[in-house]
Design a protein around this motif. Structure first.
Motif, mmCIF file in Angstrom:
data_model
loop_
_atom_site.group_PDB
_atom_site.id
_atom_site.type_symbol
_atom_site.label_atom_id
_atom_site.label_comp_id
_atom_site.label_asym_id
_atom_site.label_seq_id
_atom_site.Cartn_x
_atom_site.Cartn_y
_atom_site.Cartn_z
ATOM 1 N N GLU A 265 0.832 -1.204 0.000
ATOM 2 C CA GLU A 265 0.000 0.000 0.000
ATOM 3 C C GLU A 265 0.869 1.257 0.000
ATOM 4 O O GLU A 265 0.595 2.217 -0.725
ATOM 5 N N LYS A 266 1.940 1.260 0.785
ATOM 6 C CA LYS A 266 2.826 2.426 0.862
ATOM 7 C C LYS A 266 3.545 2.656 -0.470
ATOM 8 O O LYS A 266 3.693 3.794 -0.915
ATOM 9 N N VAL A 267 3.992 1.577 -1.099
ATOM 10 C CA VAL A 267 4.677 1.709 -2.399
ATOM 11 C C VAL A 267 3.702 2.222 -3.456
ATOM 12 O O VAL A 267 4.041 3.105 -4.256
ATOM 13 N N LEU A 268 2.491 1.686 -3.463
ATOM 14 C CA LEU A 268 1.492 2.135 -4.443
ATOM 15 C C LEU A 268 1.107 3.599 -4.213
ATOM 16 O O LEU A 268 0.906 4.342 -5.179
ATOM 17 N N THR A 269 1.038 4.015 -2.955
ATOM 18 C CA THR A 269 0.738 5.416 -2.645
ATOM 19 C C THR A 269 1.837 6.328 -3.182
ATOM 20 O O THR A 269 1.555 7.373 -3.784
ATOM 21 N N PHE A 270 3.102 5.915 -2.983
ATOM 22 C CA PHE A 270 4.229 6.680 -3.508
ATOM 23 C C PHE A 270 4.124 6.789 -5.034
ATOM 24 O O PHE A 270 4.219 7.881 -5.602
ATOM 25 N N ASN A 271 3.908 5.660 -5.693
ATOM 26 C CA ASN A 271 3.827 5.651 -7.155
ATOM 27 C C ASN A 271 2.670 6.503 -7.662
ATOM 28 O O ASN A 271 2.811 7.244 -8.633
ATOM 29 N N GLU A 272 1.534 6.413 -6.998
ATOM 30 C CA GLU A 272 0.364 7.201 -7.398
ATOM 31 C C GLU A 272 0.649 8.699 -7.260
ATOM 32 O O GLU A 272 0.304 9.489 -8.144
ATOM 33 N N ALA A 273 1.300 9.091 -6.162
ATOM 34 C CA ALA A 273 1.628 10.504 -5.951
ATOM 35 C C ALA A 273 2.564 11.010 -7.044
ATOM 36 O O ALA A 273 2.388 12.123 -7.557
ATOM 37 N N ILE A 274 3.548 10.198 -7.414
ATOM 38 C CA ILE A 274 4.480 10.603 -8.476
ATOM 39 C C ILE A 274 3.738 10.719 -9.800
ATOM 40 O O ILE A 274 3.883 11.708 -10.529
ATOM 41 N N ARG A 275 2.902 9.728 -10.096
ATOM 42 C CA ARG A 275 2.150 9.744 -11.367
ATOM 43 C C ARG A 275 1.202 10.945 -11.469
ATOM 44 O O ARG A 275 0.938 11.431 -12.567
ATOM 45 N N LYS A 276 0.701 11.420 -10.331
ATOM 46 C CA LYS A 276 -0.184 12.591 -10.343
ATOM 47 C C LYS A 276 0.593 13.871 -10.619
ATOM 48 O O LYS A 276 0.012 14.871 -11.033
ATOM 49 N N ASN A 277 1.902 13.848 -10.346
ATOM 50 C CA ASN A 277 2.703 15.069 -10.461
ATOM 51 C C ASN A 277 3.715 15.069 -11.594
ATOM 52 O O ASN A 277 4.367 16.084 -11.830
ATOM 53 N N VAL A 278 3.858 13.942 -12.273
ATOM 54 C CA VAL A 278 4.812 13.841 -13.372
ATOM 55 C C VAL A 278 4.080 13.246 -14.570
ATOM 56 O O VAL A 278 3.391 12.233 -14.445
ATOM 57 N N SER A 279 4.233 13.867 -15.721
ATOM 58 C CA SER A 279 3.525 13.395 -16.911
ATOM 59 C C SER A 279 4.009 12.000 -17.318
ATOM 60 O O SER A 279 5.146 11.608 -17.020
ATOM 61 N N GLU A 280 3.135 11.279 -17.989
ATOM 62 C CA GLU A 280 3.484 9.937 -18.469
ATOM 63 C C GLU A 280 4.702 9.997 -19.391
ATOM 64 O O GLU A 280 5.574 9.138 -19.337
ATOM 65 N N GLU A 281 4.784 11.033 -20.199
ATOM 66 C CA GLU A 281 5.919 11.206 -21.115
ATOM 67 C C GLU A 281 7.227 11.355 -20.339
ATOM 68 O O GLU A 281 8.237 10.726 -20.679
#
Length: 151
Positions: free
Chosen positions: A105-121
């Motif tokens: 859960e903690k790793v997924l939360t980290f990844n989700e936060a990064i994905r919300k702030n950094v474009s897929e490109e």
């Protein structure tokens, strides 16, 4: 940041991530290394102790300490490898499975936060650059090239 070396950026970023995860883990009297081990152990079939170190990128002595601590806390149990009597399979206990879910859960939360702030490109570029660097290092294309040898 352009005036910083590439390795400096990787190192300081990794240290910040490491600190963040350790602060979260400390709330539950554990460590990032334990969480990473929990995530690296197959929850259904267990994982051979000999393959766990390379999978995690940990040295045997550090891994041994981590596994000993995990066993003492009741997170894992060691069972003989049925295919190789000399080997050991590390299995998660029920408590270990619970803590694994928390770590995940903690790793997924980290990844989700990064994905919300950094474009897929930009993330794709990051993955590509990291892959190239890893490939160059593993294929000894930085310090062991013939061009680097003085004649």
């Amino acid at each position: 940041m352009k005036d910083k070396t590439i390795d400096y950026i990787f190192r300081t970023t990794w240290l910040a991530i490491n600190k963040m995860y350790n602060e979260e883990a400390a709330k539950f009297e554990t460590s990032m290394a334990t969480g990473f081990a929990l995530l690296s152990i197959d929850p259904e079939n267990g994982t051979a102790s000999t393959s766990l170190g390379p999978k995690m990128g940990m040295e045997a002595t550090s891994l041994s300490r981590t596994l000993k601590s995990m066993q003492e806390k009741g997170l894992i149990e060691r069972k003989p490898n049925p295919e190789d009597g000399r080997g050991v399979i590390i299995h998660l206990t029920e408590f270990g499975r619970e803590k694994r879910a928390y770590s995940r859960e903690k790793v997924l939360t980290f990844n989700e936060a990064i994905r919300k702030n950094v474009s897929e490109e930009k993330l794709e570029s990051f993955y590509e650059v990291a892959g190239i660097i890893n490939n160059m290092i593993s294929n000894k294309k930085i310090y062991n090239q013939k061009e680097h040898i003085l004649k």
